[in-house]
Design a protein around this motif. Structure first.
Motif, PDB file in Angstrom:
ATOM      1  N   GLN A 165       0.805  -1.218   0.000  1.00 27.12           N
ATOM      2  CA  GLN A 165       0.000   0.000   0.000  1.00 27.12           C
ATOM      3  C   GLN A 165       0.844   1.276   0.000  1.00 27.12           C
ATOM      4  OE1 GLN A 165      -3.380   0.283   2.565  1.00 27.12           O
ATOM      5  NE2 GLN A 165      -4.021  -1.822   2.234  1.00 27.12           N
ATOM      6  N   ILE A 166       2.114   1.141  -0.365  1.00 34.18           N
ATOM      7  CA  ILE A 166       2.979   2.329  -0.427  1.00 34.18           C
ATOM      8  C   ILE A 166       2.441   3.305  -1.476  1.00 34.18           C
ATOM      9  CG2 ILE A 166       4.576   1.553  -2.239  1.00 34.18           C
ATOM     10  CD1 ILE A 166       5.770   3.064   1.055  1.00 34.18           C
ATOM     11  N   HIS A 167       2.751   4.572  -1.319  1.00 36.01           N
ATOM     12  CA  HIS A 167       2.242   5.618  -2.207  1.00 36.01           C
ATOM     13  C   HIS A 167       2.683   5.409  -3.651  1.00 36.01           C
ATOM     14  CE1 HIS A 167       1.769   9.761  -3.831  1.00 36.01           C
ATOM     15  NE2 HIS A 167       0.730   9.766  -3.016  1.00 36.01           N
ATOM     16  N   ARG A 168       1.836   5.852  -4.571  1.00 34.55           N
ATOM     17  CA  ARG A 168       2.105   5.656  -5.998  1.00 34.55           C
ATOM     18  C   ARG A 168       3.446   6.254  -6.418  1.00 34.55           C
ATOM     19  NH1 ARG A 168      -0.608   3.909 -10.711  1.00 34.55           N
ATOM     20  NH2 ARG A 168       0.959   4.119 -12.352  1.00 34.55           N
ATOM     21  N   SER A 169       3.865   7.320  -5.778  1.00 36.00           N
ATOM     22  CA  SER A 169       5.132   7.952  -6.149  1.00 36.00           C
ATOM     23  C   SER A 169       6.302   6.989  -6.010  1.00 36.00           C
ATOM     24  CB  SER A 169       5.382   9.197  -5.289  1.00 36.00           C
ATOM     25  OG  SER A 169       5.412   8.867  -3.912  1.00 36.00           O
ATOM     26  N   VAL A 170       6.235   6.085  -5.025  1.00 36.50           N
ATOM     27  CA  VAL A 170       7.309   5.105  -4.835  1.00 36.50           C
ATOM     28  C   VAL A 170       7.295   4.087  -5.973  1.00 36.50           C
ATOM     29  CG1 VAL A 170       8.225   3.297  -3.324  1.00 36.50           C
ATOM     30  CG2 VAL A 170       7.339   5.423  -2.336  1.00 36.50           C
TER      31      VAL A 170
END
Length: 369
Positions: free
Chosen positions: A123-128
């Protein structure tokens, strides 16, 4: 070009038919339960007047920086702010970026090389995820906040690993087991990178600071467009990592530096919060009021983000429209932004919400469900 336009239009039509087409809308009047302005600084007249006073004394703050940090954009204001932030968070260095998205692009596209593995929370942010596509490293995902699954992946790796987590997740509204993950990183000699976009300000200087994990973390990302009511982000790290990013991170090297007003706003925001600790106290009181109404949520009991799972796009859309008619501004998150079956109403609580507003909101949701 015509063939591409047809393909683009088909994709847009599919989204429109599914009720998930994104469009830009003007802000409307209503009770704010959807912005990231957790502590109310973006609407604070007192904070705005302090910023205005500083601009009046030094109008040059509003001027463009004229170049990248490596050419003409490295002002005294940005250097002073970085030193202040590093000291505040008890890191040896800080490197400022125009946004959290840019900061993550720089980190994950630069530090890992083709021999490394980046292990990210699912669920890490899309930017990652976007940054990982810019990297030559391999990317693996572990189940959300699942320590056992993370370790099972780590123990199978032979090369160097980076672990990427958020301390507070913006979709689920839950906290990472950050201390346990830091222990795993130490055990397997992995580099730990923690994004604190939604935790900073809500939990003081973030959970890395709260738990004293500065020496266990390779990089700590702090963003200012949420609880600080400003814009921009800082990567907290040691001197070597900062120098490496300055030398090799394309998102840093080839970006014009922001104007000094942005950096001044960040420094002023830190000072303002230092003298207004009551905002985070009020926020936690409002979170307790919301939780007391018994709505089922996967979110942490101390999180300003409270998700209500409505596993049906059409039902979710109807709920949001019903709340909107009642004057409540909320945000519905549809699949494919989240997995099908986990669609949710994302409610953001703030220090400025009243008990009456929170009670009316929860009653309206309960009546609909």
């Amino acid at each position: 070009m015509l063939k591409n336009l047809n393909r683009f239009q088909e994709a847009l039509c599919k989204r429109e038919q599914a009720g998930t087409l994104r469009t830009l809308k003007q802000k409307v009047e209503g009770v704010d339960f959807y912005s990231n302005d957790y502590l109310g600084l973006a609407r604070s007249k007192e904070f705005q007047n302090i910023l205005l006073e500083k601009i009046n004394k030094n109008p040059q703050l509003l001027s463009g920086s004229t170049g990248s940090r490596l050419i003409s954009g490295n002002s005294k204001v940005v250097a002073f702010t970085e030193n202040f932030i590093a000291e505040k968070h008890q890191f040896s260095s800080a490197l400022l970026f125009p946004s959290g998205y840019n900061a993550n692009l720089a980190l994950f596209s630069t530090l890992p090389d083709r021999h490394d593995t980046i292990i990210v929370d699912e669920q890490i942010h899309r930017s990652v995820h976007d940054a990982c596509t810019m990297s030559n490293a391999r990317k693996l995902k572990f189940k959300h906040n699942d320590i056992q699954h993370l370790e099972s992946i780590l123990e199978r790796q032979t090369g160097h690993c980076y672990i990427a987590i958020e301390s507070l997740y913006s979709m689920e509204g839950d906290l990472a087991p950050i201390c346990e993950i830091a222990e795993l990183a130490k055990k397997y000699e992995a580099a730990l990178i923690v994004d604190e976009a939604h935790a900073f300000g809500v939990f003081g200087n973030g959970l890395v600071d709260q738990y004293g994990l500065q020496d266990r973390v390779t990089a700590n990302v702090i963003t200012y467009g949420k609880a600080l009511g400003a814009h921009g982000a800082a990567i907290l790290c040691n001197d070597t990592v900062k120098s490496y990013l300055i030398n090799f991170a394309s998102p840093f090297i080839y970006t014009t530096s922001a104007q000094d007003f942005q950096w001044m706003s960040i420094k002023t925001g830190y000072d303002f919060l230092e003298y207004h600790k009551e905002f985070s106290i009020l926020l936690q009181e409002n979170i307790k009021i919301f939780r007391s109404h018994g709505l089922e949520s996967p979110s942490s009991e101390t999180s300003p983000v409270q998700s209500i799972i409505i596993p049906d796009n059409q039902k979710l859309k109807s709920l949001q429209e019903t709340l909107s008619k009642e004057g409540f501004l909320t945000y519905a998150i549809y699949s494919p932004t989240v997995k099908e079956g986990t669609e949710r109403l994302r409610i953001c609580l703030h220090s400025f919400n009243t008990e009456t507003e929170i009670t009316r909101l929860t009653e309206a949701i309960i009546d609909f469900i």
